[in-house]
Design an enzyme around this catalytic site. Structure first.
Site, mmCIF file in Angstrom:
data_model
loop_
_atom_site.group_PDB
_atom_site.id
_atom_site.type_symbol
_atom_site.label_atom_id
_atom_site.label_comp_id
_atom_site.label_asym_id
_atom_site.label_seq_id
_atom_site.Cartn_x
_atom_site.Cartn_y
_atom_site.Cartn_z
ATOM 1 N N CYS A 109 61.914 -5.056 -18.487
ATOM 2 C CA CYS A 109 63.284 -5.610 -17.981
ATOM 3 C C CYS A 109 64.197 -5.254 -18.926
ATOM 4 O O CYS A 109 65.355 -4.710 -18.577
ATOM 5 C CB CYS A 109 63.409 -7.210 -17.628
ATOM 6 N N ASN A 164 62.059 -14.430 -9.910
ATOM 7 C CA ASN A 164 60.858 -13.876 -9.822
ATOM 8 C C ASN A 164 60.193 -14.031 -8.409
ATOM 9 O O ASN A 164 60.049 -14.899 -7.644
ATOM 10 C CB ASN A 164 60.118 -13.991 -10.880
ATOM 11 N N ILE A 165 59.802 -12.839 -8.104
ATOM 12 C CA ILE A 165 59.112 -12.853 -6.769
ATOM 13 C C ILE A 165 57.697 -11.982 -7.107
ATOM 14 O O ILE A 165 57.344 -10.631 -7.438
ATOM 15 C CB ILE A 165 59.776 -11.768 -5.961
ATOM 16 N N GLU A 172 65.216 -10.853 -13.827
ATOM 17 C CA GLU A 172 66.390 -10.035 -14.268
ATOM 18 C C GLU A 172 66.402 -8.645 -13.406
ATOM 19 O O GLU A 172 67.435 -8.135 -13.023
ATOM 20 C CB GLU A 172 65.876 -9.546 -15.603
ATOM 21 N N CYS A 221 61.395 -9.598 -20.554
ATOM 22 C CA CYS A 221 60.076 -9.130 -20.831
ATOM 23 C C CYS A 221 60.666 -7.610 -21.200
ATOM 24 O O CYS A 221 61.408 -7.124 -20.915
ATOM 25 C CB CYS A 221 59.092 -8.847 -19.776
ATOM 26 N N CYS A 241 60.345 -9.342 -11.602
ATOM 27 C CA CYS A 241 61.104 -10.037 -12.529
ATOM 28 C C CYS A 241 62.390 -10.647 -12.027
ATOM 29 O O CYS A 241 63.063 -9.799 -11.353
ATOM 30 C CB CYS A 241 61.025 -9.790 -13.974
HETATM 31 N N1 THU Z 1 59.009 -13.244 -15.439
HETATM 32 C C1 THU Z 1 60.478 -12.930 -15.138
HETATM 33 O O1 THU Z 1 60.699 -12.992 -14.047
HETATM 34 N N2 THU Z 1 61.390 -12.416 -16.315
HETATM 35 C C2 THU Z 1 60.850 -12.497 -17.531
HETATM 36 O O2 THU Z 1 61.468 -11.782 -18.297
HETATM 37 C C3 THU Z 1 59.528 -12.666 -17.987
HETATM 38 C C4 THU Z 1 58.437 -13.010 -16.807
HETATM 39 C C5 THU Z 1 58.226 -13.693 -14.344
HETATM 40 C C6 THU Z 1 57.184 -12.501 -14.134
HETATM 41 C C7 THU Z 1 55.918 -13.652 -13.465
HETATM 42 O O3 THU Z 1 56.169 -13.727 -12.121
HETATM 43 C C8 THU Z 1 56.233 -14.896 -14.452
HETATM 44 O O4 THU Z 1 57.472 -14.868 -15.015
HETATM 45 C C9 THU Z 1 55.107 -14.793 -15.226
HETATM 46 O O5 THU Z 1 54.973 -13.754 -16.058
#
Ligand code: THU
Length: 135
Positions: free
Chosen positions: A89, A42-43, A55, A86, A53
């Site tokens: 995604c 995640n960035i 993914e 999420c 995210c």
């Molecule tokens: N996040 C993801 O990278 N993937 C997911 O499926 C759930 C959420 C990240 C987004 C954000 O940077 C952090 O988790 C908190 O929501």
């Protein structure tokens, strides 16, 4: 590539997360066909909705490298709970692989298996638009 190896790659990718706002690091590893793996983390961004995210980073890397044959995805979060993709995604992945198999891992590498079809019922795809297009 075993499921456990893919989860291990997701956990390693998680270490590269940029998450100064949520402090919740996520990693993803996407197997394409049987031969190529694309990882993502995640960035986050000071403008929160700009956040990517893990993914979608992995999937975007795969598509931009010419691979759309997603076969298996591992997602690893930073909590004792299994990290599931999420909703955004899920829809993003559905575009390329409605039948994708998804390994949802916790911070220790334990995981449970889901299908994308189960995680996103009645997803919206190109077939959903076919009958309703105006000239
Ligand atoms: N996040 C993801 O990278 N993937 C997911 O499926 C759930 C959420 C990240 C987004 C954000 O940077 C952090 O988790 C908190 O929501």
């Amino acid at each position: 590539m075993t499921e456990r190896e893919l989860v291990a790659l997701a956990l390693a990718a998680r270490e590269r997360a940029y998450a100064p706002y949520s402090h919740f690091k996520v990693g993803a590893a996407l197997l394409c066909g049987g031969d190529a793996v694309y990882t993502g983390c995640n960035i986050e961004n000071a403008s929160y909705p700009c956040t990517l995210c893990a993914e979608r980073v992995a999937a975007g890397k795969a598509v931009s490298e010419g691979r759309r044959d997603f076969t298996l995805l591992a997602v690893a979060g930073s909590a004792p709970e299994y990290c599931t993709p999420c909703g955004l995604c899920r829809q993003f992945l559905y575009e390329f692989a409605p039948d994708l198999r998804v390994l949802c891992a916790d911070s220790a590498g334990h995981y449970e298996v889901h299908s994308l079809a189960e995680l996103l019922q009645a997803g919206f795809g190109s077939a959903s638009m076919a009958a309703g297009k105006s000239e």
